[in-house]
Design a protein around this motif. Structure first.
Motif, PDB file in Angstrom:
ATOM      1  N   GLY A 180      30.254  45.400  40.976  1.00  0.00           N
ATOM      2  CA  GLY A 180      31.390  44.629  40.489  1.00  0.00           C
ATOM      3  C   GLY A 180      32.639  44.915  41.310  1.00  0.00           C
ATOM      4  O   GLY A 180      32.748  45.964  41.960  1.00  0.00           O
ATOM      5  N   ALA A 181      33.569  43.965  41.291  1.00  0.00           N
ATOM      6  CA  ALA A 181      34.839  44.143  42.008  1.00  0.00           C
ATOM      7  C   ALA A 181      35.613  45.326  41.430  1.00  0.00           C
ATOM      8  O   ALA A 181      36.295  46.055  42.146  1.00  0.00           O
ATOM      9  N   LYS A 182      35.482  45.536  40.141  1.00  0.00           N
ATOM     10  CA  LYS A 182      36.161  46.661  39.496  1.00  0.00           C
ATOM     11  C   LYS A 182      35.693  47.981  40.092  1.00  0.00           C
ATOM     12  O   LYS A 182      36.472  48.901  40.306  1.00  0.00           O
ATOM     13  N   LEU A 192      37.224  48.384  43.492  1.00  0.00           N
ATOM     14  CA  LEU A 192      38.614  48.838  43.319  1.00  0.00           C
ATOM     15  C   LEU A 192      38.659  50.332  42.985  1.00  0.00           C
ATOM     16  O   LEU A 192      39.504  51.071  43.494  1.00  0.00           O
ATOM     17  N   TRP A 198      46.940  43.311  35.978  1.00  0.00           N
ATOM     18  CA  TRP A 198      45.604  43.422  35.368  1.00  0.00           C
ATOM     19  C   TRP A 198      45.447  44.852  34.854  1.00  0.00           C
ATOM     20  O   TRP A 198      45.826  45.821  35.512  1.00  0.00           O
ATOM     21  N   TYR A 247      44.353  48.281  36.882  1.00  0.00           N
ATOM     22  CA  TYR A 247      45.042  48.879  38.043  1.00  0.00           C
ATOM     23  C   TYR A 247      45.736  50.202  37.702  1.00  0.00           C
ATOM     24  O   TYR A 247      45.475  51.223  38.356  1.00  0.00           O
ATOM     25  N   ASN A 304      47.329  40.810  43.410  1.00  0.00           N
ATOM     26  CA  ASN A 304      46.274  40.044  42.754  1.00  0.00           C
ATOM     27  C   ASN A 304      46.675  38.568  42.729  1.00  0.00           C
ATOM     28  O   ASN A 304      47.562  38.175  41.997  1.00  0.00           O
ATOM     29  N   ASN A 364      45.410  37.464  37.258  1.00  0.00           N
ATOM     30  CA  ASN A 364      45.095  37.712  35.859  1.00  0.00           C
ATOM     31  C   ASN A 364      46.157  38.734  35.422  1.00  0.00           C
ATOM     32  O   ASN A 364      46.172  39.831  35.986  1.00  0.00           O
ATOM     33  N   ASP A 394      43.284  41.978  45.541  1.00  0.00           N
ATOM     34  CA  ASP A 394      42.227  41.552  44.614  1.00  0.00           C
ATOM     35  C   ASP A 394      42.217  40.028  44.561  1.00  0.00           C
ATOM     36  O   ASP A 394      43.126  39.412  44.014  1.00  0.00           O
ATOM     37  N   ILE A 434      39.633  38.025  43.398  1.00  0.00           N
ATOM     38  CA  ILE A 434      38.456  37.632  42.617  1.00  0.00           C
ATOM     39  C   ILE A 434      38.532  36.183  42.096  1.00  0.00           C
ATOM     40  O   ILE A 434      37.510  35.560  41.852  1.00  0.00           O
ATOM     41  N   TYR A 435      39.757  35.641  41.945  1.00  0.00           N
ATOM     42  CA  TYR A 435      39.903  34.256  41.449  1.00  0.00           C
ATOM     43  C   TYR A 435      40.122  33.251  42.570  1.00  0.00           C
ATOM     44  O   TYR A 435      40.568  32.131  42.336  1.00  0.00           O
ATOM     45  N   SER A 472      31.591  37.556  40.077  1.00  0.00           N
ATOM     46  CA  SER A 472      31.713  37.431  38.624  1.00  0.00           C
ATOM     47  C   SER A 472      32.372  36.122  38.207  1.00  0.00           C
ATOM     48  O   SER A 472      31.875  35.415  37.332  1.00  0.00           O
ATOM     49  N   LYS A 473      33.492  35.810  38.834  1.00  0.00           N
ATOM     50  CA  LYS A 473      34.254  34.645  38.400  1.00  0.00           C
ATOM     51  C   LYS A 473      33.796  33.389  39.141  1.00  0.00           C
ATOM     52  O   LYS A 473      33.604  32.345  38.540  1.00  0.00           O
ATOM     53  N   ARG A 478      27.006  42.290  37.947  1.00  0.00           N
ATOM     54  CA  ARG A 478      27.729  43.403  38.568  1.00  0.00           C
ATOM     55  C   ARG A 478      27.598  43.449  40.090  1.00  0.00           C
ATOM     56  O   ARG A 478      27.071  44.403  40.662  1.00  0.00           O
ATOM     57  N   TYR A 498      43.603  31.354  32.983  1.00  0.00           N
ATOM     58  CA  TYR A 498      44.533  31.863  31.975  1.00  0.00           C
ATOM     59  C   TYR A 498      45.828  31.082  31.960  1.00  0.00           C
ATOM     60  O   TYR A 498      46.309  30.650  32.998  1.00  0.00           O
TER      61      TYR A 498
HETATM   62  C1  LIG Z   1      37.394  40.024  36.246  1.00  0.00           C
HETATM   63  C2  LIG Z   1      38.325  40.739  37.163  1.00  0.00           C
HETATM   64  C3  LIG Z   1      37.874  41.715  38.059  1.00  0.00           C
HETATM   65  C4  LIG Z   1      36.516  42.381  37.976  1.00  0.00           C
HETATM   66  O1  LIG Z   1      35.460  41.675  38.218  1.00  0.00           O
HETATM   67  P1  LIG Z   1      33.999  42.355  38.283  1.00  0.00           P
HETATM   68  O2  LIG Z   1      33.501  41.921  39.608  1.00  0.00           O
HETATM   69  O3  LIG Z   1      33.254  41.749  37.155  1.00  0.00           O
HETATM   70  O4  LIG Z   1      34.114  43.823  38.194  1.00  0.00           O
HETATM   71  C5  LIG Z   1      38.750  42.257  38.978  1.00  0.00           C
HETATM   72  N1  LIG Z   1      40.033  41.878  38.998  1.00  0.00           N
HETATM   73  C6  LIG Z   1      40.518  40.964  38.142  1.00  0.00           C
HETATM   74  C7  LIG Z   1      41.940  40.610  38.215  1.00  0.00           C
HETATM   75  C8  LIG Z   1      39.685  40.385  37.185  1.00  0.00           C
HETATM   76  O5  LIG Z   1      40.183  39.527  36.286  1.00  0.00           O
END
Ligand SMILES: *Cc1c(COP(=O)(O)O)cnc(C)c1O
Length: 392
Positions: free
Chosen positions: A97-99, A102, A123, A126, A169, A173, A201, A203-204, A235-236, A244, A322
């Motif tokens: 996962g991106a988390k 990070l 988010w 962080y 980011n 988010n 980050d 991810i979106y 993920s997104k 993951r 969001y």
């Molecule tokens: C959902 C999200 C992530 C994490 O995504 P995963 O790949 O599911 O771990 C990371 N950063 C932001 C801002 C998110 O909203």
């Protein structure tokens, strides 16, 4: 008994809210969940098939820690195509996962005494990840009038000799807003002048609307690329939260350290999920367009409805899923409500709508509403919120 580190950490407030809403639902209460942080779409069939094939083929053993080569190559191709960024295999790591990417970055870069700049609202993970690695988060407030973008002068005024990095980011988010090129260029100038790292980050990235173009700060110059670790994942973009798979790209030495850290904690991300990820990145991409179109419809409806409610105003979000309406005019209207968490609790109890208070993201003047839920639910929830607010 517990370590100082464990005593410092807070559980994720967004996951907590989600759990509360799910628990109420399980009790048979008709709760509408505006708190969700994941697409409500199913993972595309071709991706599932790739995973099933991986299992049947016996691809169920350890893989290289930082990801299988076909996946690294697919990620390299993605960065080239989407961001005009050129990376080599030793500049890429795949994580759980991106988390997790990070978190590996925080472990690889931060020491006790380091300061890490985090634009607020932020988010939730962080600041906690910075704290878990003994460094200090330094918050820089951003404003609605600037579309919640960090301004270069505000950044510069918070930099000290201890500042190590900035976490960006975009799209964001919780605000749903994305940085424009000019603002990123101004930030990049300050970053390079003070020799900071940027953790970006993205991810979106795939969820942008109104013709907005996603720009990675790493793509602005060769110098900036050398100071940036880009984080992204599936993920997104591909509705794959449970699989993951996330990844990071950046300077070799940092990626190498992250890979060593990962080798002593989780090892490789799930072999089967990696095969699915190759299909996600190299197979047909039409799913993303369809998902984005649906989100776009909901976004337009939700924001116009929110702005029709007296005492609520909402910027039009251009990314993610969001809306981040300003609800501060409601505080003090009744004894019950003087903060975003009072409001969130009131709406959960009175309207049976779950959402996340802005205080969870560092700004009490707002609430976060996720529109990763059906149009039907959005309509119903808006009616219930209107009714509940009229009672104040
Ligand atoms: C959902 C999200 C992530 C994490 O995504 P995963 O790949 O599911 O771990 C990371 N950063 C932001 C801002 C998110 O909203």
């Amino acid at each position: 008994m517990l370590s100082d580190r464990a005593k410092r950490i807070k559980p994720s407030p967004t996951l907590q809210m989600d759990a509360k809403a799910k628990a109420m639902k399980a009790e048979g209460i008709d709760v509408i969940n505006f708190g969700v942080g994941e697409p409500d779409f199913d993972t595309p069939e071709n991706i599932k098939e790739a995973a099933i094939k991986a299992i049947k083929d016996g691809f169920t053993k350890y893989t290289p820690v930082g990801g299988i080569l076909p996946l690294k190559d697919a990620i390299i191709e993605k960065f080239k195509k989407d961001n005009n960024l050129d990376y080599t295999r030793d500049e890429i790591i795949v994580s759980c996962g991106a988390k997790h990417s990070l978190y590996n970055i925080a472990q690889a870069l931060f020491s006790a005494g380091d300061e890490v700049i985090i634009p607020s609202p932020y988010w939730v993970s962080y600041p906690e990840q910075v704290l878990l690695n003994d460094a200090t988060p330094v918050f820089v407030k951003t404003y609605e009038k600037d579309s919640f973008m960090l301004k270069a002068d505000a950044l510069e005024s918070h930099i000290t000799p201890k500042t190590k990095a900035l976490i960006l980011n975009s799209p964001s988010n919780p605000t749903g807003l994305a940085y424009d090129k000019k603002t990123l260029e101004e930030i990049a100038e300050v970053v390079l002048k003070h020799n900071l790292y940027v953790i970006s980050d993205e991810i979106y990235e795939k969820l942008v609307y109104d013709g907005v173009e996603h720009i990675s700060i790493a793509s602005l110059s060769k110098e900036m690329k050398e100071k940036t670790i880009v984080v992204n994942g599936l993920s997104k973009s591909h509705a794959m939260t449970g699989w993951r798979i996330g990844f990071a790209a950046g300077p070799k030495e940092i990626i190498k350290a992250m890979t060593s850290i990962q080798s002593q904690s989780t090892s490789n991300p799930t072999s089967i999920a990696q095969k699915a990820a190759v299909e996600a990145l190299t197979g047909p991409q039409d799913f993303i367009g369809k998902m984005r179109e649906e989100f776009d419809k909901r976004r337009k409806f939700l924001v116009s409805e929110l702005n029709s409610i007296p005492s609520i105003s909402c910027l039009v979000p251009t990314g993610a899923f969001y809306a981040f309406p300003n609800t501060s005019a409601l505080y003090g209207k009744s004894e019950k409500i003087s903060s975003s968490s009072d409001l969130a609790l009131y709406l959960l109890e009175e309207a049976k709508v779950a959402l996340v208070p802005g205080s969870a993201f560092g700004d009490d003047d707002y609430i976060r509403i996720s529109y990763a839920t059906s149009m039907e639910d959005i309509k119903k929830a808006i009616e219930r919120i209107k009714e509940a607010l009229q009672k104040l």
